[in-house]
Design an enzyme around this catalytic site. Structure first.
Site, mmCIF file in Angstrom:
data_model
loop_
_atom_site.group_PDB
_atom_site.id
_atom_site.type_symbol
_atom_site.label_atom_id
_atom_site.label_comp_id
_atom_site.label_asym_id
_atom_site.label_seq_id
_atom_site.Cartn_x
_atom_site.Cartn_y
_atom_site.Cartn_z
ATOM 1 N N HIS A 252 23.747 -1.147 -21.455
ATOM 2 C CA HIS A 252 24.596 -1.884 -20.597
ATOM 3 C C HIS A 252 24.659 0.471 -19.972
ATOM 4 O O HIS A 252 24.634 0.682 -18.979
ATOM 5 C CB HIS A 252 25.827 -1.930 -21.039
ATOM 6 C CG HIS A 252 26.776 -1.524 -19.967
ATOM 7 N ND1 HIS A 252 27.147 -3.483 -19.023
ATOM 8 C CD2 HIS A 252 28.028 -1.286 -19.407
ATOM 9 C CE1 HIS A 252 28.067 -2.501 -17.563
ATOM 10 N NE2 HIS A 252 28.409 -1.489 -18.499
ATOM 11 N N GLU B 160 23.144 1.276 -16.165
ATOM 12 C CA GLU B 160 24.102 1.672 -15.562
ATOM 13 C C GLU B 160 23.955 2.983 -14.781
ATOM 14 O O GLU B 160 24.078 3.360 -13.857
ATOM 15 C CB GLU B 160 25.185 1.525 -16.114
ATOM 16 C CG GLU B 160 26.324 0.334 -16.025
ATOM 17 C CD GLU B 160 25.915 -0.470 -14.833
ATOM 18 O OE1 GLU B 160 26.143 -0.242 -13.752
ATOM 19 O OE2 GLU B 160 26.062 -1.374 -15.224
ATOM 20 N N LYS C 243 20.573 2.914 -12.672
ATOM 21 C CA LYS C 243 20.641 2.106 -11.361
ATOM 22 C C LYS C 243 20.758 3.570 -10.813
ATOM 23 O O LYS C 243 20.185 3.803 -9.799
ATOM 24 C CB LYS C 243 21.539 1.338 -11.590
ATOM 25 C CG LYS C 243 21.227 0.095 -12.305
ATOM 26 C CD LYS C 243 22.187 -1.256 -11.882
ATOM 27 C CE LYS C 243 22.676 -1.191 -12.442
ATOM 28 N NZ LYS C 243 24.181 -2.531 -11.553
ATOM 29 N N ASN C 244 22.008 3.841 -11.325
ATOM 30 C CA ASN C 244 22.587 5.814 -10.243
ATOM 31 C C ASN C 244 21.337 5.894 -9.628
ATOM 32 O O ASN C 244 21.328 6.539 -8.850
ATOM 33 C CB ASN C 244 23.863 5.900 -11.221
ATOM 34 C CG ASN C 244 25.187 5.210 -11.216
ATOM 35 O OD1 ASN C 244 25.278 3.771 -10.277
ATOM 36 N ND2 ASN C 244 25.463 5.612 -11.412
#
Length: 229
Positions: A67, A71, A74-75
């Site tokens: 997780h 994240e 993605k950023n």
């Protein structure tokens, strides 16, 4: 959750999680921008108890690490792609994995233009996002960004077992996101937020409390108390 110390697969979570998280984040990025940055990975095992050529392994919960990486990837992809969207190529994401005596550090570097220093504290607030709010749609596809809970939850996961996430921004160039995890499982004890029945009265008053899960809210309570004096 399955106890990480009893799950034999949890000791070899680093390298499987990195490509898995990257590929899934890349899939979303390509859906939105039709392109995505490549990935470069460098690793170093500096633990004196192991050989420098030994694979990097620690005991950790795979779903937590996935997780966090997902994240952050993605950023980084969104920032790099949007910053270089008019160029022929997008600079790759660089990942460095280093295992020391106490900490395992994972650094994800992008060339997405960085973040203004005054906004660094804001990115860890719930519901804050630099991306526009995703439009409601019946299409079953996950949004790339915009809800404002990816980074705060990721840091919460990291801190749960005595780790952390730190952002170092170079405005005009890019951002380094560093994940710190405990190497020794006996040091990775659960760190729970300061909330229980006896602490309810503290949360219902204006008395500030050092709650590591939401430091911004603690600061806001402190400011509120001072303004009433």
């Amino acid at each position: 959750y399955e106890l990480s110390g009893l799950d034999c697969n949890c000791s070899n979570v680093i390298f499987p999680c990195v490509p898995d998280a990257y590929e899934n984040a890349r899939f979303l990025c390509e859906q939105y921008y039709l392109t995505a940055p490549e990935l470069q990975v460098v690793s170093k095992n500096s633990s004196t108890a192991e050989n420098d050529k030994d694979p990097i392994q620690i005991v950790y919960v795979p779903s937590h690490l996935y997780h966090i990486l997902f994240e952050l990837f993605k950023n980084a992809m969104r920032a790099a792609t949007e910053y270089h969207i008019q160029e022929d190529t997008i600079p790759p994401l660089s990942v460095m994995i280093v295992k020391g005596q106490e900490d395992l550090s994972i650094k994800i570097s992008d060339q997405g233009g960085g973040i203004q220093r005054r906004k660094l504290d804001l990115v860890f607030q719930y519901m804050y996002s630099t991306a526009p709010q995703p439009a409601r749609s019946d299409i079953a596809s996950a949004p790339l960004a915009g809800y404002g809970y990816g980074l705060p939850l990721s840091r919460l996961y990291a801190r749960y077992f005595q780790g952390d996430i730190v952002l170092n921004s170079f405005e005009g160039f890019g951002t380094d996101a560093i994940i710190y995890l405990k190497v020794l499982s006996n040091e990775a004890n659960e760190m729970l937020p300061v909330y229980n029945k006896t602490a309810t009265k503290v949360y219902q008053s204006d008395v500030p409390v050092n709650d590591w899960s939401s430091p911004w809210m603690t600061n806001q309570r402190s400011i509120s108390s001072l303004t009433r004096l």
